[in-house]
Structure formats: C-alpha cells, structure tokens
Design a protein around this motif. Structure first.
Motif, short mmCIF file in Angstrom:
data_model
loop_
_atom_site.label_atom_id
_atom_site.label_comp_id
_atom_site.label_asym_id
_atom_site.label_seq_id
_atom_site.Cartn_x
_atom_site.Cartn_y
_atom_site.Cartn_z
N ALA A 247 -156.11 -7.91 -42.08
CA ALA A 247 -155.04 -8.63 -42.76
C ALA A 247 -155.02 -10.09 -42.31
N THR B 142 -160.58 -10.99 -45.23
CA THR B 142 -159.62 -10.25 -46.03
C THR B 142 -160.27 -10.03 -47.39
N ASP C 157 -155.01 -3.15 -41.48
CA ASP C 157 -154.00 -3.80 -42.33
C ASP C 157 -152.83 -4.26 -41.47
N TYR D 146 -149.85 -3.19 -41.20
CA TYR D 146 -149.07 -2.12 -40.58
C TYR D 146 -149.73 -1.65 -39.29
N ILE E 67 -142.70 -7.59 -40.85
CA ILE E 67 -143.38 -7.23 -42.10
C ILE E 67 -142.50 -7.46 -43.32
N ARG F 67 -143.14 -10.09 -46.43
CA ARG F 67 -143.31 -9.60 -47.80
C ARG F 67 -142.33 -10.27 -48.76
N TRP G 39 -149.47 -9.80 -51.69
CA TRP G 39 -149.15 -8.95 -50.53
C TRP G 39 -150.13 -7.78 -50.44
N ALA G 40 -150.39 -7.15 -51.58
CA ALA G 40 -151.30 -6.00 -51.57
C ALA G 40 -152.69 -6.39 -51.09
N TYR H 287 -152.37 -8.50 -47.12
CA TYR H 287 -151.79 -7.79 -45.98
C TYR H 287 -152.04 -6.28 -46.00
N GLU H 288 -152.06 -5.70 -47.19
CA GLU H 288 -152.32 -4.26 -47.26
C GLU H 288 -153.79 -3.96 -47.53
N LYS I 130 -155.69 -4.15 -50.19
CA LYS I 130 -156.02 -3.43 -51.41
C LYS I 130 -157.08 -4.21 -52.18
#
Length: 442
Positions: A26, A161, A186, A188, A199, A203, A212-213, A216-217, A219
C-alpha cells in the motif's frame, strides 16, 4: 546511529534472500525504505567480505530516484556505519541525458539511482531494484531491455502499488510460477503490524472509492476496462435513436467536441423527452475547416430547439466557442477540459447510462467503439485521469461530445426567455426555408 526500526511486513521482505522478489505494498508503507535497506546492507556486507556489489535503482522519475537515494540508501549506509562517497553525474544514452545519483562504499561497491526507461535499463551488469514499477512508462519495454542486465546471476527486486492490469508488474504479481518470492501488504496488514495510520480518516479524506481500492487495498482496477462497458452501452441503445426525422419538436441539448486535424469534430444532439435524453443526431467529421464546423453547428440550431450547448473550449476551442456565443448567445457554454472537469463530465455521462436516462443509436460499431475506448486510470498521486488511445478514429471524441451534452442536460436553463429564443430561431429558420424558394422562383 542505530539501525532503523522495521515493521514485521518490512522485516519479512528484507529477510527473504530469493534471487527474484516482487512485492505489492500500500502507499506510504515503506516499501522503498525497506528495499533500499536491503541494498545498503548487501553492499556493506560485500565490503566486509572483500567483494564488490553493484546495484542499480530504476525509479519512475528523477525526483523519485533522488528520494530513494537520499531518504533510503544514504540514510541506511549511515545507520549501518558505512562511509560512502556520494556524487551526481550525467548518464547519456542515445542522445538523451539523465541525472544519475551514485554512492560508493570504501571497498568499491556502488549503488546508482536513475529514472527508468528502456535506454537507462541497458548498459549495466548489476543487481536491479525497480521502484514503483507499475507506474513506469513502457514497463514491458523496460523489462525486455532490463533482463539481460541481471542475467549473469544478479538479483532483482520489484516493488509497487498496483496500477491496473495493463503493465508488466501485474504480470509478475499474478504469475503462477514458484520462481519468484511474492509479498502483498495492504493498508490493513500494515496497520495490524504497527504502522501508525488512521485508516478511516485516510479513506474519508481521499474521497475516491477507486483510488482507495487501488492505492490502499491493492485491488487490481483494470486500466484496460472501459469507463462505459458494453453492457451499459447496449442497455441504452434503441433503433429509433439517432434519426433526425423522429425529432418531436422538444427542447434539445448539444455537445460539441472540437478538433481540427487527426481527431474527429463531433456534434451530439439530444432531445429531452421527460427525463430521458434521446439522441437525435450525431455529426462526426474529420479534417474540416472551422468555417465548416460553424456551419454544421448553426444547422443544428436551426433544426432543433437548442436550449443549451456545451462546447470543448480547450486550446483551439477558444475561438469556436467565442464565435458560437456571438451567434447564439448565452445558450452556448465553453467547457475547459481540465482534470476535474473531465471527471465531472464523464461521471454525468456514465450516470445517464447507468440510470438508462439516455437513448443512443443501435448497431453503430464506430459509436460503440468510441464510447467503450475511454478508460479511467489512477495516476501515481492517486488522482484519476481519463485516457483513450487513438486508433485512427480519434480519442473517444463521440464519447466526450455525449458527455458534454449530458452536462448541458443537467442544467439546460429552460427559462421562458431561452425557450422563446430557441422557438424564434427555429421559426425564423423555417420561414427562411419557405421564403427563399419563392424569391428564387420570382
């Protein structure tokens, strides 16, 4: 100075000694910091053992290369007690000059940081660190040029990332082989390992679900996935749309995408029928003069009750917009294609398709392709931008004309004065069409 403190996910990355390592982390979780420590430690160990280590760091740009050197390599060398000589020099290749930053340890080990491109990836025989590789331009070409550099047993470190699926980093992280050590951390996991981040605050402050996806996540937002997918497009197609002779006489909005050379000049006319925008006409021309463009737009104002027209005012659009306002008054609005404005336009257009509040011509392959080719990508700063590769038929010009019409429809300005002006203009044009043949007859 004591060695820097690393979080468990960073220690796991540093501890693995595989020849090929690929990590997806992330944003702002210390991936470059951890990797440059591994490099600095390897060079110091080589000095102690009487060997020489050679490392090359390829970053997205000169600023990122300098940051990796100043905030990473030099800091770690100092913390590890290694005395280094640092200097900058110009690296020249194929007529281009790049700023190279380098540190050298007493035993001869060297670390060089450069901006990445296919040219700078050549000419070395060294261990390589590709920093934020998903954001490197021409990542596949860089990869092709790079691999011979590490072929003689050297190590390769790749971190980033994600940035969609259309780059080499995606291929590396999703491949099924066991040759690479792969690590994914990620936001989390990083926070669970002790990284001090709020967090929910991050967000909410970012305010962009896609960013964000991805950032940080982690995706995989498919950069090859269109802003308007084919299902959305097909759901709004209708066989009666795009036919001027089916115009019912209602108020109309117009979107105009300006072009003079390679791209298409496009006029999109929507009739507002209730809350649905029915396409009545799409005019697309290539390499026509501004005078011809003006005549085409004036024709639309004569044939339809145009209550609002939004035109691309960017660059060469300044004069056409000014001229159109002189001819048609406040019904014409210029729109500058800034990043925020393009996002707002594209969002309005997409909402029309999602809510099925528009009808577009059915069975037009070029229209479908134009609407589908527009892509939203997230840049290195997290800001969204729109791209559309030219395929010889423009850069999604019909799509932008449609989105401009959607913007006009959002606030069509249906005041009594505007409607009366539109009606008067249409009446006058009809009268001219009736009187002129009589004049020619006599």
């Amino acid at each position: 100075m004591t060695a820097p403190l690393f979080y468990p996910y960073q220690r796991a990355w540093i501890a693995d000694d595989s020849r090929f390592k690929c990590g997806m982390f992330a944003r702002q979780t210390g991936k470059t910091f951890a990797t440059t420590f591994e490099i600095a430690r390897a060079c110091q160990l080589a000095d102690v053992e009487g060997r020489k280590e050679r490392w090359v760091i390829l970053s997205r740009g000169e600023r990122q290369a300098k940051e990796a050197m100043e905030e990473g390599v030099k800091r770690h060398c100092q913390a590890l007690g290694a005395l280094v000589e640092a200097h900058e020099n110009d690296y020249q290749t194929d007529g281009a000059t790049y700023r190279a930053l380098e540190v050298q340890l007493p035993g001869g080990s060297r670390i060089t940081a450069l901006p990445a491109n296919p040219d700078t990836a050549r000419g070395f025989s060294a261990n390589v660190f590709l920093d934020e590789f998903a954001f490197h331009q021409d990542s596949r070409k860089i990869w092709t040029a790079l691999f011979p550099v590490i072929s003689a047993g050297h190590r390769l470190r790749v971190v980033s990332t994600p940035n969609g699926k259309g780059n080499k980093f995606y291929d590396l992280m999703t491949a099924g082989d066991a040759l690479w050590y792969r690590q994914t951390t990620d936001i989390y996991q990083a926070v669970a390992d002790g990284l001090p981040r709020d967090i929910e605050q991050l967000r909410l402050a970012l305010g962009d679900a896609d960013a964000w996806a991805q950032e940080y996540e982690l995706k995989w937002l498919d950069e090859a996935a269109a802003w308007l997918d084919y299902d959305l497009i097909a759901g709004c197609e209708h066989r009666d749309a795009g036919k001027p002779d089916l115009y019912t006489g209602g108020p109309c909005v117009v979107g105009v995408d300006i072009a003079a050379r390679g791209d298409l000049f496009v006029i999109w006319v929507d009739e507002l029928v209730g809350d649905v925008a029915w396409c009545r006409e799409i005019i697309a021309r290539k390499r026509i003069s501004f005078r011809e463009q003006d005549a085409l737009l004036d024709g639309c104002f004569r044939r339809y009750k145009v209550v609002r027209c939004c035109m691309d005012q960017t660059g060469m659009g300044e004069k056409p917009v000014e001229d159109a306002r002189n001819r048609h008054g406040s019904r014409v609005e210029g729109v500058l294609f800034t990043g925020p404005n393009k996002l707002a336009l594209a969002t309005l257009g997409k909402e029309q398709f999602e809510d099925k509040r528009c009808r577009i011509p059915a069975g037009m392959a070029d229209l479908r392709a134009d609407l589908h080719k527009l892509k939203k990508v997230i840049g290195p700063t997290g800001a969204p931008r729109f791209i559309a590769e030219s395929d010889g038929a423009g850069h999604a010009d019909r799509a932008w004309a449609k989105f401009l019409a959607a913007s006009a429809a959002k606030n069509p300005g249906l005041t009594e004065f505007d409607i009366q002006t539109a009606l008067e203009g249409r009446t006058k044009s009809l009268l001219r069409g009736f009187i002129r043949p009589l004049v020619r007859q006599y």
